[in-house]
Design an enzyme around this catalytic site. Sequence first.
Site, PDB file in Angstrom:
ATOM      1  N   GLU A 464       0.825  -1.211   0.000  1.00 27.16           N
ATOM      2  CA  GLU A 464       0.000   0.000   0.000  1.00 27.16           C
ATOM      3  C   GLU A 464       0.860   1.262   0.000  1.00 27.16           C
ATOM      4  O   GLU A 464       0.460   2.297   0.521  1.00 27.16           O
ATOM      5  CB  GLU A 464      -0.957   0.000   1.199  1.00 27.16           C
ATOM      6  N   GLU A 557      -6.144  -7.723  -1.157  1.00 21.64           N
ATOM      7  CA  GLU A 557      -6.471  -7.968   0.244  1.00 21.64           C
ATOM      8  C   GLU A 557      -7.977  -7.871   0.449  1.00 21.64           C
ATOM      9  O   GLU A 557      -8.551  -6.797   0.274  1.00 21.64           O
ATOM     10  CB  GLU A 557      -5.811  -6.939   1.173  1.00 21.64           C
TER      11      GLU A 557
END
Length: 974
Positions: A464, A557
């Site tokens: 991320e 995710e």
Amino acid sequence: MAEIGKMVLDSGWLAARSTEVKLTGTQLTTTHPPTGPTSPWMEAVVPGTVLATLVTNKTVGDPFYGLVNETIVDIADSGREYYTFWFFTKFQCKLSGTQHLDLNFRAINYSAEVYLNGHKKDLPKGMFQRHSLEVTDILNPEGTNLLAVLVYPPDHPGSIPPEGGQGGDHEIGKDVATQYVEGWDWIAPVRDRNTGIWDEVSIYVSGPVKIIDPHLVSSFFDHNTRVYLHATTELENKSAWVAECSLNIQVTTELEGSICLVEHLQTQHVSVPPGARIQYTFPQLFFYKPNLWWPNGMGKQSLYNVSITIDVKGYGKSDSWGQLFGFRKIESHIDSATGGRLFKVNGQPIFIRGGNWILSDCLLRLSEERYKTDVKFHADMNLNMIRCWGGGLAERPEFYHYCDVYGLLVWQEFWITGDVDGRGIPVSNPNGPLDHDLFMLCARDTVKLLRNHPSLALWVGGNEQVPPPDLNTALKNDLKLHPFFENQSENAMSVEDMSTVFKDPSQYLDGTRIYIQGSLWDGFANGKGDFTDGPYEIQNPEDFFRDDYYNYGFNPEVGSVGMPVAATIRATMPPEGWQIPLFKKLPNGYTEEVPNPIWEYHKYIPYSKPGKVHDQIELYGIPKDLDDFCLKAQLVNYIQYRALLEGWTSHMWSKYTGVLIWKTQNPWTGLRGQFYDHLLDQTAGFYGCRCAAEPIHVQLNLATLFIEVVNTMSEELSNVAVEASVWDLEGACPYYKVFDTHSFPPKKVVSIGEMNYPKSKNPKPVYFLLLKLYDVSNYHIISRNFYWLHLSGGDYKLLEPYRKKRIPLKITSKTFIKGSSYEIEMNVQNKSKKPDPKILTCKNNFVSRHGDGDFDMASLETTFEETEEKQNAGLFQRLCRQFSRETDGLKVAEVNGSDVGVAFFLNFSVHAMKTDHKEGEDTRILPVHYSDNYFSLVPGEEMSIKISFQVPQGVTPRLTLRGWNYHNGLHTVL
């Protein structure tokens, strides 16, 4: 003369806190070595961390148990000196005059001083780099060598804010180290921040010339019929004279047992100047149609053994190196239809269904045995990719070895996470670690360590987050694809022509697999770095199938619940932690779960989302106690994860190219996002995932109630049919339909018709649905899928009185033993009703599939026990009237009952025989591999289950069968 090669130093270590040792490193390794585990010295865990050593010696409590972690001093409060430790060991080694010895540390966290026989050498900082020390000149000629290592914690261990958070105060991000150690939403802080000699220590004997970091690459031409093996290695001449060398490369494949076929053998002459380190590239080796390595579910994981040896004129064998290598071609691009990243292996698109991985144990008690279990569990779930998350480790070669063996593609990230490197409260530093040169040194060394593994599919800059611009640029340059691997189509130029234009691909650091700058970029999530992964909570199962559930092609995710079984709670928490959540009714009609403080500390994630998702456990009725709660949680786990993967698969290629579940396991005793707990017991979600991720699969679209057939394989599926049967709680079959012979194209999802029982006259509010995809020619089952369903707007509360049903079972078992390994074949039959003559699939003869087990049945010894012995040992606990006998060499057990119906949610477990069992004592033998578990049988149906496990020495195993209708359990001694 010592034998050429490696000797691992993994035993006999001692450790002591540095402030309690008044001697210098020179004294410890000359005149005053510690003589044993007497204060302040203790037996050390190496490889492992300081905290692992303290826990093993019971100097501190077990941070995995209850709230004990709160009693352990955190490095932020103690200071770094408290976790600065000496480690000491001895080893024997006598060299000949022309031999050389290296002392190797595969990783240390975070820096160290090394003393050997009174001589000091410093190891530089960085958790993820190897250290090799030439120690030939300082060995003790008498043969016994004293080694002491002073290990320092990370420079910036940080502190833990009262509110916790992702990565604490983020100070750990200033170092090149694991970033989860200050705590996350799935783990409490690790008090020593993983300080220690956490990976392999070894000594390595070589002759004058040493082989260093060979690089193997395969290139493919003419639709994979022509394949070339490229190999480059570094050679270091440690002598003071020119070494005239014969350098050999050999490629073999195992045919059967220990019989190997030599595919290639090549010898080259090389001169290495004195004291020099040169790079040598072999002439490429040609293979015609070699056996290819395929990911799990696509084919066999064929592996060749590549060995390189070097002989020095006048000396003989100087060094050798070996590696299992798989010929495979991995390609990747952003799919124009979905916007998601699409992977191809050997030219075939692969729909990614995988999981996120942190590490196997947060005290870094890493072992080959545990890695094997971990990775095989992922293969058993039919997953095909593991993502090594950036806040954890650069995983170890043993992990990659088993990914090679079991066919798990690996997404490996470097040590950048958005929470610690740019986001969070307080806002963290976006510039990554303080020492960028150190980061790149560790990155390049990690690439060399792992690049030869066929399972390694891609490198990713961070989680991320993108690495700082200079690091990102350096990684892009270092990992730039070689021209052989840039084009998606077949190379127009021949390898001979290309080799005259371009460098050999094995001369690159790694030019064979893509580098992606971050987990939310370039075909993952929205591809632009926006926070578009997740969600991480309970969902309505039908929502996973809806077109508007997730808007992007590849979700890296998506997470949910992960409650383990009750035995795990009792084993990891004191009695006050056995209290189940309070179910608090809210004004809006939803339920809020209020967990006890210990569950909250262990990051429990509830089974409700007030305002969005009604409590999924409460659908079965308010649980009475821990056992009831955990059993109902397993029902939810199964439905939740099966629906997640089936929903994603339902949109294969039309909307999605892949999904990775957050997460598959916990490195701590956490209570969220896991398919198996830290003790290695599977949740029912494991088997929901295993079902949903089958390469060929029949499923029910929970949003439309249409039956779908999934074919992820590269061949057409022909001459098959689907049988759908509905069973009510009285054991009747009010709906039965066969969807006639079909052919299903490769890489497709096909909807074959509606399951319209809910639209029939007077449908039951709760019912069971059994789907079977079978071969029409022999009625062998290709895919079986069992659902429990309620009508729209309803619940499962009618299943509660159903627990009182006594469904008769017949269980036939056969046990095979090889040393401490057990393999059991269990056949379980629902005897409540004779099979309907029109139902021809009741025996569940499954089509055999490669990879369903690695147990050698032919070499096993069959054992049987006399009926009297079994009865005397208390073989069965009485449910109704039970008896046992032996028939034709098999053990047979029966559960009598007069009710007709589904034997619901049966599950096996393996235990050690205990006569003095105490409450809360964990008798389970773990890990156990089951071909299936948490399964149900309709009237007349039978199922064979394979169970394999290792038994500790001196333990007699006992197999237990429980279920929704069999809550007292049926036990058998093996």
